[in-house]
Design a protein around this motif. Structure first.
Motif, PDB file in Angstrom:
ATOM      1  N   GLY A   1      -6.248  -5.841  16.079  1.00  0.00           N
ATOM      2  CA  GLY A   1      -6.690  -7.132  15.594  1.00  0.00           C
ATOM      3  C   GLY A   1      -5.127  -7.628  14.999  1.00  0.00           C
ATOM      4  O   GLY A   1      -5.181  -8.468  14.413  1.00  0.00           O
ATOM      5  N   TYR A   2      -4.221  -6.987  15.388  1.00  0.00           N
ATOM      6  CA  TYR A   2      -2.881  -7.237  15.032  1.00  0.00           C
ATOM      7  C   TYR A   2      -2.679  -7.395  13.547  1.00  0.00           C
ATOM      8  O   TYR A   2      -1.849  -8.350  13.126  1.00  0.00           O
ATOM      9  N   GLN A   3      -3.321  -6.631  12.729  1.00  0.00           N
ATOM     10  CA  GLN A   3      -3.368  -6.602  11.231  1.00  0.00           C
ATOM     11  C   GLN A   3      -3.437  -5.329  10.605  1.00  0.00           C
ATOM     12  O   GLN A   3      -3.904  -4.457  11.155  1.00  0.00           O
ATOM     13  N   LEU A   4      -2.475  -5.196   9.632  1.00  0.00           N
ATOM     14  CA  LEU A   4      -2.138  -3.960   8.803  1.00  0.00           C
ATOM     15  C   LEU A   4      -2.006  -4.748   7.486  1.00  0.00           C
ATOM     16  O   LEU A   4      -1.514  -5.437   6.995  1.00  0.00           O
TER      17      LEU A   4
ATOM     18  N   THR B   1       7.557 -17.171   6.548  1.00  0.00           N
ATOM     19  CA  THR B   1       8.161 -18.509   6.411  1.00  0.00           C
ATOM     20  C   THR B   1       8.606 -18.859   7.980  1.00  0.00           C
ATOM     21  O   THR B   1       8.633 -20.200   8.167  1.00  0.00           O
ATOM     22  N   HIS B   2       8.791 -17.918   8.812  1.00  0.00           N
ATOM     23  CA  HIS B   2       9.348 -18.024  10.258  1.00  0.00           C
ATOM     24  C   HIS B   2       7.995 -18.145  11.008  1.00  0.00           C
ATOM     25  O   HIS B   2       8.364 -18.386  12.240  1.00  0.00           O
ATOM     26  N   GLY B   3       6.950 -18.300  10.600  1.00  0.00           N
ATOM     27  CA  GLY B   3       5.599 -18.282  11.337  1.00  0.00           C
ATOM     28  C   GLY B   3       5.237 -17.346  12.166  1.00  0.00           C
ATOM     29  O   GLY B   3       4.367 -17.216  13.154  1.00  0.00           O
ATOM     30  N   LEU B   4       5.805 -16.283  12.129  1.00  0.00           N
ATOM     31  CA  LEU B   4       5.445 -14.773  12.707  1.00  0.00           C
ATOM     32  C   LEU B   4       4.365 -14.098  12.380  1.00  0.00           C
ATOM     33  O   LEU B   4       3.768 -13.426  12.931  1.00  0.00           O
ATOM     34  N   VAL B   5       3.793 -14.355  10.900  1.00  0.00           N
ATOM     35  CA  VAL B   5       2.687 -13.591  10.502  1.00  0.00           C
ATOM     36  C   VAL B   5       1.819 -14.680   9.424  1.00  0.00           C
ATOM     37  O   VAL B   5       2.718 -15.298   9.028  1.00  0.00           O
ATOM     38  N   THR B   6       0.848 -14.183   9.151  1.00  0.00           N
ATOM     39  CA  THR B   6       0.081 -15.015   8.120  1.00  0.00           C
ATOM     40  C   THR B   6      -0.152 -13.754   7.010  1.00  0.00           C
ATOM     41  O   THR B   6      -0.108 -12.493   7.516  1.00  0.00           O
ATOM     42  N   ARG B   7      -0.268 -14.165   5.884  1.00  0.00           N
ATOM     43  CA  ARG B   7      -0.364 -13.248   4.710  1.00  0.00           C
ATOM     44  C   ARG B   7      -1.762 -13.395   4.125  1.00  0.00           C
ATOM     45  O   ARG B   7      -1.952 -14.640   3.961  1.00  0.00           O
ATOM     46  N   GLU B   8      -2.523 -12.609   3.649  1.00  0.00           N
ATOM     47  CA  GLU B   8      -3.551 -12.868   2.766  1.00  0.00           C
ATOM     48  C   GLU B   8      -3.603 -11.787   1.708  1.00  0.00           C
ATOM     49  O   GLU B   8      -3.582 -10.528   1.961  1.00  0.00           O
ATOM     50  N   GLU B   9      -3.757 -12.190   0.262  1.00  0.00           N
ATOM     51  CA  GLU B   9      -3.726 -11.188  -0.592  1.00  0.00           C
ATOM     52  C   GLU B   9      -5.157 -11.417  -1.192  1.00  0.00           C
ATOM     53  O   GLU B   9      -5.733 -12.172  -1.461  1.00  0.00           O
ATOM     54  N   LEU B  10      -5.502  -9.883  -1.152  1.00  0.00           N
ATOM     55  CA  LEU B  10      -7.063  -9.607  -1.808  1.00  0.00           C
ATOM     56  C   LEU B  10      -7.003  -8.922  -3.111  1.00  0.00           C
ATOM     57  O   LEU B  10      -5.908  -8.334  -3.158  1.00  0.00           O
ATOM     58  N   PRO B  11      -7.669  -9.166  -3.969  1.00  0.00           N
ATOM     59  CA  PRO B  11      -7.659  -8.723  -5.373  1.00  0.00           C
ATOM     60  C   PRO B  11      -8.210  -7.097  -5.177  1.00  0.00           C
ATOM     61  O   PRO B  11      -8.886  -6.621  -4.358  1.00  0.00           O
TER      62      PRO B  11
ATOM     63  N   THR C   1      -3.133  -6.554  -6.188  1.00  0.00           N
ATOM     64  CA  THR C   1      -3.640  -7.336  -5.065  1.00  0.00           C
ATOM     65  C   THR C   1      -3.069  -6.475  -3.885  1.00  0.00           C
ATOM     66  O   THR C   1      -2.220  -5.446  -3.731  1.00  0.00           O
ATOM     67  N   LEU C   2      -3.830  -6.538  -2.685  1.00  0.00           N
ATOM     68  CA  LEU C   2      -3.607  -5.953  -1.292  1.00  0.00           C
ATOM     69  C   LEU C   2      -3.278  -6.975  -0.501  1.00  0.00           C
ATOM     70  O   LEU C   2      -4.093  -7.896  -0.231  1.00  0.00           O
ATOM     71  N   THR C   3      -2.285  -7.004   0.179  1.00  0.00           N
ATOM     72  CA  THR C   3      -1.618  -7.817   1.216  1.00  0.00           C
ATOM     73  C   THR C   3      -1.839  -7.361   2.417  1.00  0.00           C
ATOM     74  O   THR C   3      -1.424  -6.411   2.820  1.00  0.00           O
ATOM     75  N   ILE C   4      -2.681  -8.138   3.205  1.00  0.00           N
ATOM     76  CA  ILE C   4      -2.812  -8.026   4.698  1.00  0.00           C
ATOM     77  C   ILE C   4      -2.196  -9.019   5.317  1.00  0.00           C
ATOM     78  O   ILE C   4      -1.992 -10.445   5.197  1.00  0.00           O
ATOM     79  N   ALA C   5      -1.469  -8.559   6.362  1.00  0.00           N
ATOM     80  CA  ALA C   5      -0.485  -9.088   7.348  1.00  0.00           C
ATOM     81  C   ALA C   5      -1.144  -9.184   8.612  1.00  0.00           C
ATOM     82  O   ALA C   5      -1.717  -8.246   9.106  1.00  0.00           O
ATOM     83  N   THR C   6      -0.986 -10.400   9.528  1.00  0.00           N
ATOM     84  CA  THR C   6      -1.533 -10.650  10.820  1.00  0.00           C
ATOM     85  C   THR C   6      -0.383 -11.252  11.488  1.00  0.00           C
ATOM     86  O   THR C   6       0.176 -12.209  11.072  1.00  0.00           O
TER      87      THR C   6
END
Length: 80
Positions: free
Chosen positions: A24-27, A57-67, A72-77
């Protein structure tokens, strides 16, 4: 280019490579921190988090911060 800049670029490239190999290109940031340490980089979670902001910022990943507990736990895609 300074040595610090060269190391930061290499660390960010490693992050992108790990994301490209993940399902899923996600860690999450914790897994990325441990993975980057295996590439002989001294990596702390706050540095990895800052790298993810830079990559976002450069559009290479998205970040989601989960409580998660008190933090928080940051998920990068990977996006590119």
């Amino acid at each position: 280019m300074t040595l610090a800049t060269l190391i930061a670029k290499d660390r960010r490239l490693a992050i992108l490579r790990f994301l490209s190999e993940a399902d899923g290109y996600q860690l999450n940031a914790s897994v990325l921190t441990r993975a980057v340490e295996q590439t002989a980089h001294r990596a702390y979670r706050d540095v990895i988090e800052a790298d993810l902001v830079h990559l976002e910022t450069h559009g290479l990943v998205t970040r989601e911060e989960l409580p998660l507990g008190a933090g928080t736990l940051t998920i990068a895609t990977l996006t590119a």
